[in-house]
Design a protein around this motif. Structure first.
Motif, PDB file in Angstrom:
ATOM      1  N   LEU A 153       0.834  -1.207   0.000  1.00  0.00           N
ATOM      2  CA  LEU A 153       0.000   0.000   0.000  1.00  0.00           C
ATOM      3  C   LEU A 153       0.866   1.254   0.000  1.00  0.00           C
ATOM      4  N   GLU A 154       1.901   1.278   0.827  1.00  0.00           N
ATOM      5  CA  GLU A 154       2.798   2.431   0.852  1.00  0.00           C
ATOM      6  C   GLU A 154       3.470   2.621  -0.504  1.00  0.00           C
ATOM      7  N   GLU A 188      -0.247   1.442 -15.060  1.00  0.00           N
ATOM      8  CA  GLU A 188       1.107   0.952 -14.809  1.00  0.00           C
ATOM      9  C   GLU A 188       1.337   0.765 -13.309  1.00  0.00           C
ATOM     10  N   VAL A 189       0.707   1.611 -12.499  1.00  0.00           N
ATOM     11  CA  VAL A 189       0.882   1.530 -11.047  1.00  0.00           C
ATOM     12  C   VAL A 189       0.433   0.166 -10.532  1.00  0.00           C
ATOM     13  N   ARG A 190      -0.691  -0.314 -11.026  1.00  0.00           N
ATOM     14  CA  ARG A 190      -1.163  -1.640 -10.596  1.00  0.00           C
ATOM     15  C   ARG A 190      -0.220  -2.734 -11.076  1.00  0.00           C
ATOM     16  N   ARG A 191       0.274  -2.615 -12.291  1.00  0.00           N
ATOM     17  CA  ARG A 191       1.167  -3.650 -12.815  1.00  0.00           C
ATOM     18  C   ARG A 191       2.446  -3.744 -11.993  1.00  0.00           C
ATOM     19  N   GLU A 270      -8.362  -3.804  -0.783  1.00  0.00           N
ATOM     20  CA  GLU A 270      -9.075  -4.932  -1.376  1.00  0.00           C
ATOM     21  C   GLU A 270      -8.277  -5.518  -2.542  1.00  0.00           C
ATOM     22  N   GLN A 271      -7.703  -4.640  -3.354  1.00  0.00           N
ATOM     23  CA  GLN A 271      -6.944  -5.077  -4.517  1.00  0.00           C
ATOM     24  C   GLN A 271      -5.618  -5.725  -4.128  1.00  0.00           C
ATOM     25  N   GLU A 275      -1.690  -9.881  -2.341  1.00  0.00           N
ATOM     26  CA  GLU A 275      -0.259  -9.603  -2.422  1.00  0.00           C
ATOM     27  C   GLU A 275       0.339  -9.410  -1.032  1.00  0.00           C
ATOM     28  N   PHE A 276      -0.408  -8.783  -0.115  1.00  0.00           N
ATOM     29  CA  PHE A 276       0.070  -8.672   1.260  1.00  0.00           C
ATOM     30  C   PHE A 276       0.338 -10.060   1.843  1.00  0.00           C
TER      31      PHE A 276
END
Length: 296
Positions: A153-154, A188-191, A270-271, A275-276
């Motif tokens: 998240l950070e 791109e940020v999500r990728r 949520e997204q 990954e966490f």
């Protein structure tokens, strides 16, 4: 070492050492790669390219845009041709722009390091796939890979704030969670969110290549320790200083970030929830504490 520095300063191509990178930092974006570059570029055991992000390995036909821009700046400043190894490097690297990727030519760029260590810090390499990784590992079997890892998240919010400062993010999206969700899904940020996928691909396609991850948390809270750990891994001496830089030096320490509205934070968590959990399992250490920060 004094003779070596003199020869490089005079523009001669050093002959010691293999003309190839010793290491490549493959990510992540906004995870202390600038800090890493600053610590290495001023360390006498390393010769770093005059461009932090070469990005040569990212595309089949590298545009070398960073290098072309830096070369234009050097020329504008009247740097002395033929007597400056950085200028010679930039000319040679810029000449590769628009040509098909060639690992032999890429390797040759690192002959300027002489007997020192050198590498490529391009966080955009986080999404190299198997077709990229396999030939890199075959050509450079002694390569060491570095992955800088940060709380997802950070990291995302720092990335969005950077895009905003660059004029590539509309802050109005932050007042409309649905609009933000649509933007984020294709961005791109999500990728760039998935450090665990980068680590998995290197383990799968280059299992014999040295690979280590390091935590942004340590750069923030124990910079001397993580600096020593990274430099030792790369083959340098952690006892040698990085010029006048303190281990905790951060050239972007005072760069402002956008405020994160609560609905946007909820959507991002949520997204990023999976990954966490994957980070906690794959990386351990600080990552084991990340999910609990957000009740995941």
């Amino acid at each position: 070492m004094r003779f070596e520095r003199l020869r490089v300063l005079l523009g001669g191509a050093p002959k010691e050492g293999a003309p190839e990178p010793d290491f490549v930092c493959v990510g992540m974006v906004k995870s202390a790669t600038d800090w890493l570059f600053d610590q290495l570029v001023h360390h006498q055991d390393f010769w770093m390219p005059p461009v932090k992000e070469l990005r040569y390995l990212k595309l089949p036909v590298p545009p070398m845009d960073n290098t072309v821009r830096k070369l234009s700046l050097y020329k504008a400043k009247g740097r002395p041709a033929g007597r400056d190894p950085d200028l010679a490097f930039l000319k040679e690297a810029a000449a590769l722009a628009g040509q098909p990727r060639d690992l032999e030519k890429y390797a040759g760029l690192f002959r300027f390091k002489g007997a020192r260590l050198s590498g490529d810090i391009s966080p955009g390499y986080y999404d190299l796939d198997g077709d990229d990784i396999v030939p890199i590992a075959q050509r450079f079997p002694r390569l060491k890979i570095v992955l800088m890892v940060r709380d997802p998240l950070e990291r995302v919010w720092s990335h969005i704030s950077m895009r905003y400062r660059e004029g590539h993010f509309d802050a109005a999206l932050l007042s409309d969670a649905n609009a933000f969700s649509r933007w984020f899904a294709d961005s791109e940020v999500r990728r760039a969110c998935f450090a665990t996928q980068a680590a998995r691909r290197w383990a799968e396609f280059a299992p014999t290549i040295a690979f280590r991850h390091f935590f942004f948390d340590d750069v923030e809270h124990a910079p001397a320790s993580v600096r020593a750990d990274i430099i030792t891994y790369l083959g340098g001496s952690p006892r040698r200083t990085s010029g006048n830089l303190e281990p905790g030096y951060n050239r972007k320490a005072n760069v402002p970030k956008l405020p994160m509205p609560s609905p946007i934070k909820t959507h991002l968590l949520e997204q990023l929830a999976e990954e966490f959990r994957n980070c906690a399992q794959s990386f351990g250490g600080h990552a084991k504490d990340w999910p609990a920060r957000y009740g995941l």
